[in-house]
Scaffold this motif. Structure first.
Motif, PDB file in Angstrom:
ATOM      1  N   ALA A 116       1.622  10.201   2.416  1.00 21.75           N
ATOM      2  CA  ALA A 116       1.562   8.743   2.290  1.00 21.75           C
ATOM      3  C   ALA A 116       2.205   8.341   0.971  1.00 21.75           C
ATOM      4  O   ALA A 116       2.146   9.084  -0.004  1.00 21.75           O
ATOM      5  N   PRO A 117       2.886   7.181   0.908  1.00 22.20           N
ATOM      6  CA  PRO A 117       2.834   6.070   1.862  1.00 22.20           C
ATOM      7  C   PRO A 117       3.828   6.149   3.023  1.00 22.20           C
ATOM      8  O   PRO A 117       3.939   5.188   3.779  1.00 22.20           O
ATOM      9  N   ALA A 118       4.559   7.255   3.168  1.00 22.86           N
ATOM     10  CA  ALA A 118       5.473   7.361   4.305  1.00 22.86           C
ATOM     11  C   ALA A 118       4.670   7.393   5.607  1.00 22.86           C
ATOM     12  O   ALA A 118       3.630   8.040   5.692  1.00 22.86           O
ATOM     13  N   VAL A 119       5.162   6.689   6.624  1.00 23.94           N
ATOM     14  CA  VAL A 119       4.474   6.656   7.912  1.00 23.94           C
ATOM     15  C   VAL A 119       4.723   7.972   8.647  1.00 23.94           C
ATOM     16  O   VAL A 119       5.846   8.472   8.690  1.00 23.94           O
ATOM     17  N   ARG A 197      -7.109   7.700  11.780  1.00 27.05           N
ATOM     18  CA  ARG A 197      -5.962   7.524  10.882  1.00 27.05           C
ATOM     19  C   ARG A 197      -6.322   7.890   9.453  1.00 27.05           C
ATOM     20  O   ARG A 197      -5.506   8.476   8.717  1.00 27.05           O
ATOM     21  N   HIS A 201      -4.692  10.788   6.901  1.00 29.85           N
ATOM     22  CA  HIS A 201      -3.983  10.229   5.745  1.00 29.85           C
ATOM     23  C   HIS A 201      -3.565  11.333   4.775  1.00 29.85           C
ATOM     24  O   HIS A 201      -2.493  11.259   4.154  1.00 29.85           O
ATOM     25  N   GLY A 224      -1.237   6.609  10.965  1.00 28.05           N
ATOM     26  CA  GLY A 224      -0.671   5.704   9.970  1.00 28.05           C
ATOM     27  C   GLY A 224       0.137   6.513   8.973  1.00 28.05           C
ATOM     28  O   GLY A 224       0.767   7.513   9.324  1.00 28.05           O
ATOM     29  N   PRO A 225       0.121   6.123   7.692  1.00 23.23           N
ATOM     30  CA  PRO A 225       0.813   6.908   6.665  1.00 23.23           C
ATOM     31  C   PRO A 225       0.189   8.299   6.522  1.00 23.23           C
ATOM     32  O   PRO A 225      -1.014   8.469   6.670  1.00 23.23           O
ATOM     33  N   GLY A 226       1.016   9.271   6.219  1.00 31.81           N
ATOM     34  CA  GLY A 226       0.515  10.618   6.008  1.00 31.81           C
ATOM     35  C   GLY A 226       1.499  11.675   6.455  1.00 31.81           C
ATOM     36  O   GLY A 226       2.535  11.372   7.050  1.00 31.81           O
TER      37      GLY A 226
END
Length: 420
Positions: A116-119, A197, A201, A224-226
């Motif tokens: 994260a913060p990359a999806v 999610r 993460h 989600g991001p992770g």
């Protein structure tokens, strides 16, 4: 009873005489997050969050190291691998052959997964029955699994069932596999998706969702991001999913199709082996059925099977080996079509050319000409028809034979018209 971070946080808050809301105001950490941490219903917080809580609690300098250590221990537990036996990957196929380009693309996507913060990336693998979607996904998961230190998850979503499981049910299984106790799994499906999610993460997990029915069944399962990777297989194109990488499987190249058949039956009658591969439409499931059929009948030559398959009227009946039936695989997709799309599917088998456009489709099924485009789209979405170039369409040759069988069975008068 072990001294977990959640228990230590609660005790320190009580010692300081603070409510959750007061601690939230002092630390800048939300009251809900504090509540989840105290009840151990979330992953352990990051160091900056722990430091903010320690300062808000006015912890003496001598007590802060133990407070931080408890949080670090919690993070170690949340990054543990998936427990053995929970949503475990199926065994890989020992004679897996071909799909080098697709495996390379899956590898590139997996290597691009970043914290994260990359999806977290998602890959959909679609195609008609028998193209080897599950086999490819499982093979890739075994090849890439070592890089995913959080473990691998595999869930068959039974998309061809009359009532496939909903997302909330699947999320409960996933949370359990990731170590969440049954009494801590939220009742609400949205809360389950949020918890899932959150758990991904910080974990590098590879999740395979096989045999997906539609977008609504899998959308709540997307991360989600992770640093995780999610691979989805479906007969449908799942065109409604946004921001995903797409692999659409078709038949194998002739060289790979012949190589797969040789790996099953050995180096026998090369000319006849190539002919059988073509008659099987270079479809992995059909090739495996043909290979298994030969191996279970050692007195048969490859030429004998090729001669039997050369009769189009009996070809699908020859592609049966034990509980494997190519026609049964197509039938599962066919029964899920709307009545309008089923009728058009049958009538399209009357097309006198290999590929056709909506105008010819409308001429073959003039009952509802205004709905032809919608029915064609439904057939393409279900992978029973291939969208070709410039608004033209075509069948895989085995699916065309299946459509002819359905026409003869369900509309015998139309079938007689074709042969007249």
């Amino acid at each position: 009873m072990s001294d977990t971070f959640g228990r230590r946080l609660r005790e320190q808050r009580h010692t300081a005489g603070l409510t959750m809301e007061q601690l939230a105001e002092r630390s800048g950490v939300s009251a809900r997050a504090i509540s989840d941490m105290e009840r151990e219903r979330s992953v352990a917080p990051q160091r900056r969050t722990v430091q903010a809580l320690a300062e808000a609690l006015a912890l003496p300098a001598a007590e802060q190291p133990a407070f931080l250590a408890a949080a670090r221990a919690g993070r170690a537990r949340t990054t543990a691998t998936v427990p053995a036996g929970c949503c475990a990957l199926p065994r890989p196929i020992p004679d897996f052959t071909g799909r080098g380009r697709e495996l390379a693309q899956l590898t590139r996507v997996a290597n691009a997964a970043q914290p994260a913060p990359a999806v977290a990336p998602v890959v959909t693998v679609s195609g008609t029955a028998g193209t080897g979607k599950t086999t490819l996904a499982v093979q890739a998961a075994h090849l890439l699994g070592a890089a995913f230190t959080g473990g691998s998850l595999f869930v068959d979503l039974r998309g061809m069932d009359a009532r496939p499981p909903g997302a909330a049910e699947t999320l409960a299984r996933l949370l359990s596999a990731l170590g969440v106790r049954d009494d801590e799994i939220p009742d609400d499906g949205t809360d389950r998706a949020g918890m899932y999610r959150e758990l991904l993460h910080h974990r590098r997990v590879l999740a395979v969702f096989d045999n997906v029915a539609d977008e609504s069944q899998v959308r709540p399962l997307l991360p989600g991001p992770g640093p995780s990777l999610t691979v989805i297989t479906s007969r449908r194109l799942l065109a409604g999913l946004e921001g995903v990488h797409r692999l659409n499987l078709t038949q194998l190249p002739l060289e790979d199709a012949t190589a797969l058949l040789r790996r099953i039956i050995g180096d026998r009658e090369p000319d006849a082996t190539g002919e059988v591969a073509e008659l099987c439409g270079r479809l992995p499931l059909a090739l495996r059925i043909a290979g298994n059929r030969l191996m279970s009948r050692p007195q048969w030559t490859v030429r004998h099977l090729a001669d039997r398959l050369s009769d189009e009227r009996r070809r699908l009946d020859q592609l049966i080996a034990g509980d494997l039936r190519i026609a049964a695989a197509f039938s599962l997709s066919y029964t899920q079509l709307s009545p309008r799309a089923r009728r058009l599917f049958r009538r399209l088998s009357l097309a006198p050319v290999a590929d056709f456009d909506a105008r010819l489709a409308g001429a073959l099924d003039p009952v509802d000409p205004d709905a032809i485009e919608d029915a064609l789209d439904e057939l393409v979405e279900s992978s029973l028809l291939q969208a070709h170039v410039d608004g033209r369409y075509r069948f895989h040759n085995l699916i065309r034979l299946f459509a002819r069988e359905r026409l003869a069975e369900e509309e015998p008068a139309a079938g007689r018209g074709r042969s007249a």
